[in-house]
Design a protein around this motif. Structure first.
Motif, short mmCIF file in Angstrom:
data_model
loop_
_atom_site.label_atom_id
_atom_site.label_comp_id
_atom_site.label_asym_id
_atom_site.label_seq_id
_atom_site.Cartn_x
_atom_site.Cartn_y
_atom_site.Cartn_z
N PRO A 94 -35.69 -22.58 22.93
CA PRO A 94 -35.75 -23.36 24.18
C PRO A 94 -34.69 -22.98 25.21
CG PRO A 94 -34.89 -24.70 22.39
CD PRO A 94 -35.39 -23.43 21.77
N ARG A 95 -33.55 -22.41 24.78
CA ARG A 95 -32.47 -22.10 25.72
C ARG A 95 -32.52 -20.67 26.23
NH1 ARG A 95 -27.14 -25.38 23.42
NH2 ARG A 95 -28.16 -27.43 23.31
N LEU A 96 -33.45 -19.88 25.71
CA LEU A 96 -33.63 -18.52 26.21
C LEU A 96 -34.73 -18.52 27.26
CD1 LEU A 96 -33.48 -16.38 22.94
CD2 LEU A 96 -31.63 -16.91 24.54
N SER A 97 -34.75 -17.50 28.07
CA SER A 97 -35.79 -17.40 29.08
C SER A 97 -37.13 -17.09 28.42
CB SER A 97 -35.46 -16.31 30.10
OG SER A 97 -35.63 -15.03 29.52
N VAL A 98 -38.19 -17.30 29.16
CA VAL A 98 -39.52 -16.99 28.67
C VAL A 98 -39.61 -15.51 28.31
CG1 VAL A 98 -41.94 -16.83 29.40
CG2 VAL A 98 -40.62 -18.89 29.93
N LEU A 99 -39.09 -14.65 29.15
CA LEU A 99 -39.10 -13.22 28.88
C LEU A 99 -38.31 -12.89 27.62
CD1 LEU A 99 -39.93 -10.38 30.47
CD2 LEU A 99 -37.45 -10.22 30.58
N GLU A 100 -37.15 -13.48 27.47
CA GLU A 100 -36.30 -13.19 26.31
C GLU A 100 -36.98 -13.61 25.01
OE1 GLU A 100 -31.83 -13.54 28.27
OE2 GLU A 100 -32.89 -15.36 27.64
N ASN A 101 -37.75 -14.69 25.03
CA ASN A 101 -38.49 -15.10 23.84
C ASN A 101 -39.43 -14.01 23.36
OD1 ASN A 101 -38.65 -18.18 22.70
ND2 ASN A 101 -37.72 -18.12 24.73
N VAL A 102 -40.17 -13.41 24.30
CA VAL A 102 -41.10 -12.36 23.92
C VAL A 102 -40.36 -11.09 23.54
CG1 VAL A 102 -43.08 -10.99 24.67
CG2 VAL A 102 -42.86 -13.36 25.41
N ARG A 103 -39.26 -10.82 24.23
CA ARG A 103 -38.48 -9.61 23.95
C ARG A 103 -37.92 -9.62 22.54
NH1 ARG A 103 -33.83 -8.28 28.15
NH2 ARG A 103 -32.59 -9.64 26.81
N ILE A 104 -37.52 -10.78 22.06
CA ILE A 104 -37.00 -10.87 20.69
C ILE A 104 -38.07 -10.43 19.69
CG2 ILE A 104 -36.38 -12.53 18.88
CD1 ILE A 104 -34.69 -13.98 20.97
N ALA A 105 -39.32 -10.87 19.93
CA ALA A 105 -40.40 -10.45 19.03
C ALA A 105 -40.64 -8.94 19.12
CB ALA A 105 -41.68 -11.21 19.38
N LEU A 128 -46.82 -11.53 28.78
CA LEU A 128 -46.80 -12.82 29.48
C LEU A 128 -47.95 -12.92 30.48
CD1 LEU A 128 -42.96 -13.21 29.99
CD2 LEU A 128 -44.43 -14.58 28.50
N GLU A 129 -48.24 -11.83 31.14
CA GLU A 129 -49.37 -11.83 32.06
C GLU A 129 -50.67 -12.06 31.30
OE1 GLU A 129 -51.41 -9.05 35.56
OE2 GLU A 129 -49.66 -8.33 34.46
N ALA A 130 -50.78 -11.48 30.12
CA ALA A 130 -52.00 -11.62 29.32
C ALA A 130 -52.28 -13.06 28.91
CB ALA A 130 -51.91 -10.74 28.08
N VAL A 131 -51.22 -13.87 28.78
CA VAL A 131 -51.41 -15.27 28.37
C VAL A 131 -51.26 -16.25 29.54
CG1 VAL A 131 -50.65 -14.76 26.02
CG2 VAL A 131 -48.98 -15.61 27.68
N GLY A 132 -51.27 -15.71 30.75
CA GLY A 132 -51.22 -16.58 31.91
C GLY A 132 -49.84 -17.08 32.29
N GLU A 188 -45.92 -19.06 22.74
CA GLU A 188 -45.92 -18.77 21.31
C GLU A 188 -47.00 -17.73 20.98
OE1 GLU A 188 -46.32 -20.98 16.96
OE2 GLU A 188 -46.49 -22.14 18.80
N ILE A 189 -48.15 -17.82 21.62
CA ILE A 189 -49.19 -16.83 21.40
C ILE A 189 -48.73 -15.45 21.90
CG2 ILE A 189 -51.52 -16.13 22.08
CD1 ILE A 189 -52.31 -19.08 21.92
N ALA A 190 -48.00 -15.43 23.02
CA ALA A 190 -47.46 -14.16 23.51
C ALA A 190 -46.50 -13.54 22.51
CB ALA A 190 -46.76 -14.38 24.85
N THR A 191 -45.64 -14.35 21.90
CA THR A 191 -44.70 -13.80 20.91
C THR A 191 -45.44 -13.35 19.65
OG1 THR A 191 -44.22 -16.00 19.99
CG2 THR A 191 -42.79 -15.22 21.75
N THR A 192 -46.53 -14.03 19.33
CA THR A 192 -47.36 -13.59 18.21
C THR A 192 -48.00 -12.24 18.52
OG1 THR A 192 -47.84 -15.90 17.63
CG2 THR A 192 -49.27 -14.23 16.68
#
Length: 253
Positions: free
Chosen positions: A93-104, A133-137, A158-162
């Motif tokens: 929750p404290r990371l950016s949306v981009l950083e969440n996907v980047r970790i994956a 992120l674009e793919a999941v809107g 969450e689907i983007a990180t998956t």
């Protein structure tokens, strides 16, 4: 290549005498969206946990892509392309949306300590993260803190990180749980998009969602398979109707 990507035989899980999943035989076709439904306490999430190795079965076997994965660990099956989401949205929750996907995406480096890599090195993943992120809107949400996202958008994240784990098969645990109507429609459309070229197995309570998404549906009750088929046949099954209405005996008894 076999038409069946995931298969179980006699899958059983007991907890100190309580049988949560009993003798479940499941066959998921490659490229399908397969629904796993049933009333509360039917054993759906336990079955998911067995398939993705967060629980070990008491008895039975699990085969993925023809390979016995019964004794594997969660990370091992994830590396084979069998990846799941969870019933409760799991984001940082404290990371950016981009950083969440980047970790994956950092998983591609094959190391455990990419948190300590330089910012310049990690930014090599930003373009792919933005594409996901674009793919999941979620285009335009990259810099927002994940904790600020509305609930439906968190599920999309969450689907983007998956997707960042490059799954061959996705297991989605109640992807529309707790959502408002407009969010449900958005996630249904998203699941349809991400299912292209993949296999999806999902647990879902919302039967309207199941009807709109699933090619095949398996109904569980009290840990056992009650019925299987397309939505039209399953929804007319007297035993399924009885299970959902909570009656003690099947409607045809």
């Amino acid at each position: 290549m076999s038409d069946i990507i995931l298969e179980t035989e006699g899958l059983t899980k007991e907890f100190r005498g309580f049988v949560a999943v009993s003798d479940v035989s499941l066959r998921v076709r490659r490229g399908a969206i397969h629904g796993l439904i049933g009333p509360n306490g039917a054993g759906k999430t336990t079955c998911f946990n067995l398939l993705t190795k967060f629980l070990q079965p008491t008895r039975g076997t699990i085969r993925y892509e023809g390979r016995d994965i019964t004794g594997m660990k969660p990370a091992e099956v994830a590396r084979l392309g069998l990846v799941r989401s969870f019933q409760i949205s799991a984001v940082f929750p404290r990371l950016s949306v981009l950083e969440n996907v980047r970790i994956a995406l950092q998983r591609q480096r094959g190391g455990s300590f990419d948190f300590w890599r330089s910012e310049t090195l990690l930014r090599a993943y930003d373009r792919r993260a933005s594409e996901l992120l674009e793919a999941v809107g979620l285009a335009g949400y990259e810099d927002l803190t994940a904790g600020e996202l509305p609930y439906g958008r968190k599920r999309a994240l969450e689907i983007a990180t998956t997707l960042a784990l490059d799954p061959v098969m996705m297991l989605l645990d109640e992807p529309t749980a707790g959502m408002a109507h407009e969010d449900v429609d958005r996630i249904v459309a998203l699941v349809k998009r991400v299912a292209e070229g993949r296999t999806v197995l999902l647990v879902e309570h919302n039967l309207r969602v199941v009807q709109g998404l699933c090619d095949t549906i398996t109904v569980l009750t009290r840990g056992r398979v009650l019925a299987e088929g397309d939505y039209a046949s399953v929804s007319r099954n007297p035993e399924v109707i009885a299970a959902y209405l909570g009656t003690e005996t099947p409607a045809h008894a």
